[in-house]
Design a protein around this motif. Structure first.
Motif, PDB file in Angstrom:
ATOM      1  N   ASN A 176      -3.540  -6.679   1.813  1.00  0.00           N
ATOM      2  CA  ASN A 176      -2.297  -7.161   2.412  1.00  0.00           C
ATOM      3  C   ASN A 176      -1.850  -6.299   3.586  1.00  0.00           C
ATOM      4  O   ASN A 176      -1.025  -6.725   4.384  1.00  0.00           O
ATOM      5  N   ASP A 219      -3.994  -6.640   9.287  1.00  0.00           N
ATOM      6  CA  ASP A 219      -3.723  -7.820  10.108  1.00  0.00           C
ATOM      7  C   ASP A 219      -5.081  -8.493  10.383  1.00  0.00           C
ATOM      8  O   ASP A 219      -5.799  -8.125  11.315  1.00  0.00           O
ATOM      9  N   LEU A 278      -0.039  -9.140  -3.280  1.00  0.00           N
ATOM     10  CA  LEU A 278       1.107  -9.325  -2.383  1.00  0.00           C
ATOM     11  C   LEU A 278       0.688 -10.319  -1.305  1.00  0.00           C
ATOM     12  O   LEU A 278      -0.163 -10.024  -0.469  1.00  0.00           O
ATOM     13  N   VAL A 279       1.265 -11.499  -1.375  1.00  0.00           N
ATOM     14  CA  VAL A 279       1.024 -12.563  -0.378  1.00  0.00           C
ATOM     15  C   VAL A 279       2.407 -13.124  -0.044  1.00  0.00           C
ATOM     16  O   VAL A 279       3.377 -12.784  -0.736  1.00  0.00           O
ATOM     17  N   PRO A 280       2.530 -13.953   0.992  1.00  0.00           N
ATOM     18  CA  PRO A 280       3.875 -14.457   1.315  1.00  0.00           C
ATOM     19  C   PRO A 280       4.599 -15.047   0.099  1.00  0.00           C
ATOM     20  O   PRO A 280       5.795 -14.831  -0.097  1.00  0.00           O
ATOM     21  N   ASP A 281       3.878 -15.759  -0.759  1.00  0.00           N
ATOM     22  CA  ASP A 281       4.490 -16.378  -1.953  1.00  0.00           C
ATOM     23  C   ASP A 281       5.041 -15.375  -2.955  1.00  0.00           C
ATOM     24  O   ASP A 281       5.904 -15.705  -3.768  1.00  0.00           O
ATOM     25  N   THR A 282       4.467 -14.164  -2.984  1.00  0.00           N
ATOM     26  CA  THR A 282       4.874 -13.198  -4.015  1.00  0.00           C
ATOM     27  C   THR A 282       5.766 -12.097  -3.450  1.00  0.00           C
ATOM     28  O   THR A 282       6.177 -11.206  -4.196  1.00  0.00           O
ATOM     29  N   TYR A 283       6.073 -12.134  -2.151  1.00  0.00           N
ATOM     30  CA  TYR A 283       6.966 -11.130  -1.569  1.00  0.00           C
ATOM     31  C   TYR A 283       8.342 -11.246  -2.240  1.00  0.00           C
ATOM     32  O   TYR A 283       8.931 -12.314  -2.279  1.00  0.00           O
ATOM     33  N   HIS A 284       8.842 -10.172  -2.799  1.00  0.00           N
ATOM     34  CA  HIS A 284      10.130 -10.142  -3.523  1.00  0.00           C
ATOM     35  C   HIS A 284      10.228 -11.266  -4.568  1.00  0.00           C
ATOM     36  O   HIS A 284      11.263 -11.896  -4.723  1.00  0.00           O
ATOM     37  N   GLU A 295       7.757  -0.439  -2.604  1.00  0.00           N
ATOM     38  CA  GLU A 295       7.609  -1.137  -1.315  1.00  0.00           C
ATOM     39  C   GLU A 295       7.522  -0.190  -0.116  1.00  0.00           C
ATOM     40  O   GLU A 295       6.907  -0.523   0.874  1.00  0.00           O
TER      41      GLU A 295
END
Ligand code: NAI
Length: 332
Positions: free
Chosen positions: A80, A83, A207-213, A261
């Motif tokens: 993650n 880039d 950690l991917v956009p779906d699992t952020y926070h 984080e």
């Protein structure tokens, strides 16, 4: 072929030298974390080897490409922090170690659960001070408790196998259902149900956009009062401020973290003679029911050996065929 290994500690040097023995590789070890400040150290290298808190953002990748680096060999499963678009645009190949020892992380997760449950971290200090009172050390039987596992990949499955041995009931959430877990009796549910029914919640997803926070105020609100929350995946899966609010109200009864984080400013460094510059992290340390380890879930002899061997395998395969054994590509 020259490979510059960033964020390398004494244990990395030991296991990488052993894995590269007899191969025609020039390993250059840097204690520095890879960043825009340190990237110039890689001048003359064809590959860099990076760990979880190295900076592989677009500016660093552009600089690596300009220096002639062609391969980024991650010595981690998670990617993650890379880039991938910038790497593809700059023509850099990225490789990782998809599985080195899921058992290492699963077993560390259980260590956090059992320490928080039976308060052995507090008992250790008490007994050393001659205090043998049991007040506040009360735990619970694991048998019959419901554990919710978010992410049943390699680590989640290894964790499920151990917890079945304790006699726990297991719930899981994962976009893909694992047949071995289903056969073990793991019941796949949606996240609201997992939050509502679990006595212990353990995060084993990437950690991917779906699992952020993923763990935010709304998720915590749904959880059982006094829930134990464990995160050995990636720090930003948890909103730390929300968790602090949950600890203050008692909604969260115990918190075990191996990841944080903002860990790149803290972890893998000795700050014991200076100070902790992160006030949110310092606040977490004030709770007696919070146990934090500094990203050591992976840290076993077996895992370090496998990480070094697979990484050297990625590098030699890339040197011979232009393709590493375990490439990381952009998602479709
Ligand atoms: P894996 O790739 O085998 O499994 C990840 C699982 O998460 C997959 O089954 C996937 O379908 C699932 N997943 C993806 N998106 C999800 C979502 N939105 N909700 C629920 N599940 C989701 O990975 P593995 O080896 O099990 O590792 C998991 C994570 O653990 C890594 O991505 C890494 O961030 C972390 N890790 C931590 C270490 C440590 O030292 N604390 C060491 C190694 C990995």
């Amino acid at each position: 072929m020259r490979i510059d290994i960033f964020s390398s500690k004494s244990y990395d040097i030991k296991f990488f030298k052993a894995a590269a023995a007899g191969k025609n590789l020039n390993l250059v070890f840097h204690d520095e974390r890879l960043s825009l400040n340190s990237v110039k150290l890689a001048g003359g290298a064809q590959a860099v080897c990076a760990f979880v808190n190295d900076d592989l953002s677009a500016p660093v990748i552009t600089e690596l490409a300009a220096l002639g680096v062609r391969l980024i060999a991650l010595r981690s499963a998670g990617f993650n922090h890379v880039d991938l678009s910038a790497a593809a645009e700059s023509g850099l190949v990225v490789a990782r170690v998809p599985a080195y020892s899921p058992h290492a992380v699963a077993e560390h997760t259980v260590a956090l659960i059992m320490t928080l449950n039976r308060n052995t971290h507090r008992a250790f200090n008490r007994v050393r001070e001659g205090n043998f009172k049991l007040e506040d050390l009360l735990g619970f039987d694991m048998r019959g408790k419901t554990v919710g596992i978010v992410g049943t990949g390699l680590i989640g499955i290894a964790l499920a196998r151990i917890l079945i041995g304790f006699g726990c009931k297991l719930l899981a959430h994962d976009p893909s259902h694992n047949a071995e877990c289903v056969a073990m009796g793991v019941r796949y549910v949606n996240l609201p149900e997992l939050w509502q029914q679990s006595d212990i919640i353990s995060l084993q997803c990437p950690l991917v956009p779906d699992t952020y926070h993923l763990i935010d105020d709304a998720a915590i609100e749904r959880m059982k009062p006094g829930v134990m929350l464990i995160n050995t995946s990636r720090g930003a899966v948890v909103d730390t401020q929300a968790v602090i609010r949950g600890l203050k109200t008692g909604k969260i009864g115990a918190l075990g973290l191996d990841v944080y984080e903002e860990e790149s400013e803290l972890f893998f460094k000795d700050l014991s003679a200076s100070y902790i510059p992160d006030d949110v992290f310092a606040r977490l340390l004030t709770f007696p029911n919070v146990l934090i380890t500094g990203h050591q879930g992976f840290f076993t002899t077996e895992a370090l050996r496998a990480i070094a061997e697979v990484t050297i395998g990625n590098i030699t395969s890339f040197a011979q065929n232009g393709v590493p054994l375990h490439p990381v590509s952009l998602p479709d």
